[in-house]
Design a protein around this motif. Sequence first.
Motif, PDB file in Angstrom:
ATOM      1  N   ALA A  95      40.329  41.137  45.378  1.00  0.00           N
ATOM      2  CA  ALA A  95      40.069  41.928  45.515  1.00  0.00           C
ATOM      3  C   ALA A  95      39.571  42.835  43.930  1.00  0.00           C
ATOM      4  O   ALA A  95      38.756  43.690  43.830  1.00  0.00           O
ATOM      5  CB  ALA A  95      41.136  42.960  45.783  1.00  0.00           C
ATOM      6  N   VAL A  96      40.216  42.152  42.835  1.00  0.00           N
ATOM      7  CA  VAL A  96      39.426  43.107  41.796  1.00  0.00           C
ATOM      8  C   VAL A  96      38.325  41.916  40.784  1.00  0.00           C
ATOM      9  O   VAL A  96      37.388  42.491  40.945  1.00  0.00           O
ATOM     10  CB  VAL A  96      40.670  42.190  40.478  1.00  0.00           C
ATOM     11  CG1 VAL A  96      39.591  42.999  39.165  1.00  0.00           C
ATOM     12  CG2 VAL A  96      41.589  43.754  41.079  1.00  0.00           C
ATOM     13  N   PHE A  97      38.440  40.297  41.553  1.00  0.00           N
ATOM     14  CA  PHE A  97      37.434  39.873  41.277  1.00  0.00           C
ATOM     15  C   PHE A  97      36.198  39.745  42.426  1.00  0.00           C
ATOM     16  O   PHE A  97      35.557  39.270  41.572  1.00  0.00           O
ATOM     17  CB  PHE A  97      38.196  38.451  40.339  1.00  0.00           C
ATOM     18  CG  PHE A  97      38.179  38.924  38.663  1.00  0.00           C
ATOM     19  CD1 PHE A  97      37.834  39.784  37.718  1.00  0.00           C
ATOM     20  CD2 PHE A  97      39.715  39.458  38.713  1.00  0.00           C
ATOM     21  CE1 PHE A  97      38.274  39.911  36.591  1.00  0.00           C
ATOM     22  CE2 PHE A  97      40.243  39.355  37.648  1.00  0.00           C
ATOM     23  CZ  PHE A  97      39.862  40.055  36.329  1.00  0.00           C
ATOM     24  N   GLY A  98      36.513  39.443  43.012  1.00  0.00           N
ATOM     25  CA  GLY A  98      35.321  39.049  44.380  1.00  0.00           C
ATOM     26  C   GLY A  98      35.509  37.654  45.122  1.00  0.00           C
ATOM     27  O   GLY A  98      36.416  36.741  43.892  1.00  0.00           O
ATOM     28  N   GLY A  99      34.346  37.437  44.625  1.00  0.00           N
ATOM     29  CA  GLY A  99      33.750  35.520  45.332  1.00  0.00           C
ATOM     30  C   GLY A  99      33.019  34.984  44.601  1.00  0.00           C
ATOM     31  O   GLY A  99      32.784  34.021  44.655  1.00  0.00           O
ATOM     32  N   SER A 100      32.761  35.664  42.917  1.00  0.00           N
ATOM     33  CA  SER A 100      31.166  35.022  42.387  1.00  0.00           C
ATOM     34  C   SER A 100      31.472  33.789  41.758  1.00  0.00           C
ATOM     35  O   SER A 100      32.920  33.379  41.394  1.00  0.00           O
ATOM     36  CB  SER A 100      30.617  36.110  41.913  1.00  0.00           C
ATOM     37  OG  SER A 100      29.999  34.989  40.586  1.00  0.00           O
ATOM     38  N   PRO A 101      31.442  32.276  41.847  1.00  0.00           N
ATOM     39  CA  PRO A 101      31.502  31.841  41.675  1.00  0.00           C
ATOM     40  C   PRO A 101      31.435  31.178  40.046  1.00  0.00           C
ATOM     41  O   PRO A 101      32.757  30.488  38.818  1.00  0.00           O
ATOM     42  CB  PRO A 101      30.705  30.672  42.209  1.00  0.00           C
ATOM     43  CG  PRO A 101      30.429  30.809  43.670  1.00  0.00           C
ATOM     44  CD  PRO A 101      30.307  32.493  43.231  1.00  0.00           C
ATOM     45  N   TYR A 102      30.487  31.952  39.370  1.00  0.00           N
ATOM     46  CA  TYR A 102      30.633  31.876  37.817  1.00  0.00           C
ATOM     47  C   TYR A 102      32.117  33.304  37.859  1.00  0.00           C
ATOM     48  O   TYR A 102      32.589  32.342  36.876  1.00  0.00           O
ATOM     49  CB  TYR A 102      29.633  32.890  37.629  1.00  0.00           C
ATOM     50  CG  TYR A 102      29.334  33.165  35.770  1.00  0.00           C
ATOM     51  CD1 TYR A 102      28.693  31.302  35.480  1.00  0.00           C
ATOM     52  CD2 TYR A 102      29.726  34.458  35.565  1.00  0.00           C
ATOM     53  CE1 TYR A 102      29.058  32.177  34.121  1.00  0.00           C
ATOM     54  CE2 TYR A 102      29.872  34.580  34.381  1.00  0.00           C
ATOM     55  CZ  TYR A 102      29.258  33.335  33.403  1.00  0.00           C
ATOM     56  OH  TYR A 102      29.682  33.692  31.950  1.00  0.00           O
ATOM     57  N   VAL A 103      32.616  34.003  38.184  1.00  0.00           N
ATOM     58  CA  VAL A 103      33.249  34.703  37.808  1.00  0.00           C
ATOM     59  C   VAL A 103      34.703  33.786  37.350  1.00  0.00           C
ATOM     60  O   VAL A 103      35.629  33.977  37.468  1.00  0.00           O
ATOM     61  CB  VAL A 103      33.403  36.333  38.590  1.00  0.00           C
ATOM     62  CG1 VAL A 103      34.661  37.059  37.905  1.00  0.00           C
ATOM     63  CG2 VAL A 103      31.862  36.388  38.257  1.00  0.00           C
ATOM     64  N   LEU A 104      34.541  33.298  38.796  1.00  0.00           N
ATOM     65  CA  LEU A 104      36.070  32.509  39.861  1.00  0.00           C
ATOM     66  C   LEU A 104      36.069  31.557  38.841  1.00  0.00           C
ATOM     67  O   LEU A 104      37.446  31.348  38.292  1.00  0.00           O
ATOM     68  CB  LEU A 104      35.893  32.041  40.760  1.00  0.00           C
ATOM     69  CG  LEU A 104      36.007  33.090  42.131  1.00  0.00           C
ATOM     70  CD1 LEU A 104      35.359  31.878  43.616  1.00  0.00           C
ATOM     71  CD2 LEU A 104      36.572  33.537  42.242  1.00  0.00           C
ATOM     72  N   GLU A 105      35.661  30.839  38.021  1.00  0.00           N
ATOM     73  CA  GLU A 105      35.531  29.346  37.374  1.00  0.00           C
ATOM     74  C   GLU A 105      35.970  30.439  35.521  1.00  0.00           C
ATOM     75  O   GLU A 105      36.154  29.513  34.503  1.00  0.00           O
ATOM     76  CB  GLU A 105      34.233  28.626  37.211  1.00  0.00           C
ATOM     77  CG  GLU A 105      33.132  29.931  35.975  1.00  0.00           C
ATOM     78  CD  GLU A 105      31.763  28.399  36.349  1.00  0.00           C
ATOM     79  OE1 GLU A 105      30.773  28.935  35.788  1.00  0.00           O
ATOM     80  OE2 GLU A 105      32.495  27.529  36.840  1.00  0.00           O
ATOM     81  N   ASN A 106      35.767  31.599  36.081  1.00  0.00           N
ATOM     82  CA  ASN A 106      36.078  31.926  34.661  1.00  0.00           C
ATOM     83  C   ASN A 106      37.604  32.540  34.274  1.00  0.00           C
ATOM     84  O   ASN A 106      38.040  32.742  33.025  1.00  0.00           O
ATOM     85  CB  ASN A 106      35.429  33.156  33.337  1.00  0.00           C
ATOM     86  CG  ASN A 106      33.908  32.113  33.534  1.00  0.00           C
ATOM     87  OD1 ASN A 106      33.948  31.615  32.097  1.00  0.00           O
ATOM     88  ND2 ASN A 106      32.997  32.253  33.801  1.00  0.00           N
ATOM     89  N   LEU A 107      37.998  32.368  36.005  1.00  0.00           N
ATOM     90  CA  LEU A 107      39.626  33.354  35.314  1.00  0.00           C
ATOM     91  C   LEU A 107      40.189  32.107  35.068  1.00  0.00           C
ATOM     92  O   LEU A 107      40.478  31.248  35.289  1.00  0.00           O
ATOM     93  CB  LEU A 107      39.782  33.724  37.097  1.00  0.00           C
ATOM     94  CG  LEU A 107      38.801  34.426  37.936  1.00  0.00           C
ATOM     95  CD1 LEU A 107      39.123  35.293  38.778  1.00  0.00           C
ATOM     96  CD2 LEU A 107      38.995  36.121  36.261  1.00  0.00           C
ATOM     97  N   ASP A 108      41.172  32.924  34.305  1.00  0.00           N
ATOM     98  CA  ASP A 108      43.085  31.990  34.263  1.00  0.00           C
ATOM     99  C   ASP A 108      43.768  32.299  34.922  1.00  0.00           C
ATOM    100  O   ASP A 108      44.634  33.477  34.015  1.00  0.00           O
ATOM    101  CB  ASP A 108      43.013  32.893  31.665  1.00  0.00           C
ATOM    102  CG  ASP A 108      43.705  31.486  31.221  1.00  0.00           C
ATOM    103  OD1 ASP A 108      44.779  31.323  32.365  1.00  0.00           O
ATOM    104  OD2 ASP A 108      44.342  31.598  30.540  1.00  0.00           O
TER     105      ASP A 108
END
Length: 160
Positions: A95-108
């Motif tokens: 809900a907060v970060f969505g589904g962008s692969p770039y964003v997802l790979e940077n989440l901790d």
Amino acid sequence: MKKILLIIDEYPYLKQTKKKNEVDSYMQSFIDRLPENVKLILCGSYITIMKELLEEGNPLFGRFSLIQHIRDFDYLDAAKFYPDLPVRDKVAFYAVFGGSPYVLENLDTSLTIRNNIEHLLLPETGIIRSHIENIMLKEIQKTFDARILEIIGNGKKTLQ
């Protein structure tokens, strides 16, 4: 004969190195001379610029055998980036970060959502914030540039 796959990622950046359509003209000549064993893939993040390649006046018009728009991951695929989280947290992260692969790979995911927001999104130098700003600015710039050209083309001298 050995098959070769040539991939040019972020083609819009290459386009920006020269005048409008100049790189596309070079690419047209290159594509028209490709041997049959070579396949070329052009990729790019900026939708507006990539769509320009499909317009009739563009040198690359009609030279694509497949056009594919890659979308962000849906919830089920995004949740695979953090398989060990409880379902409630997976939903919250999506809900907060969505589904962008770039964003997802940077989440901790060892941190809370709040901590991820504080580290990646809120600071001016946060990687996700910079990523979002760059995409938005590039799309807005293209729209604004097109509007300015339209105004000039109509003989107007001021924006009204």
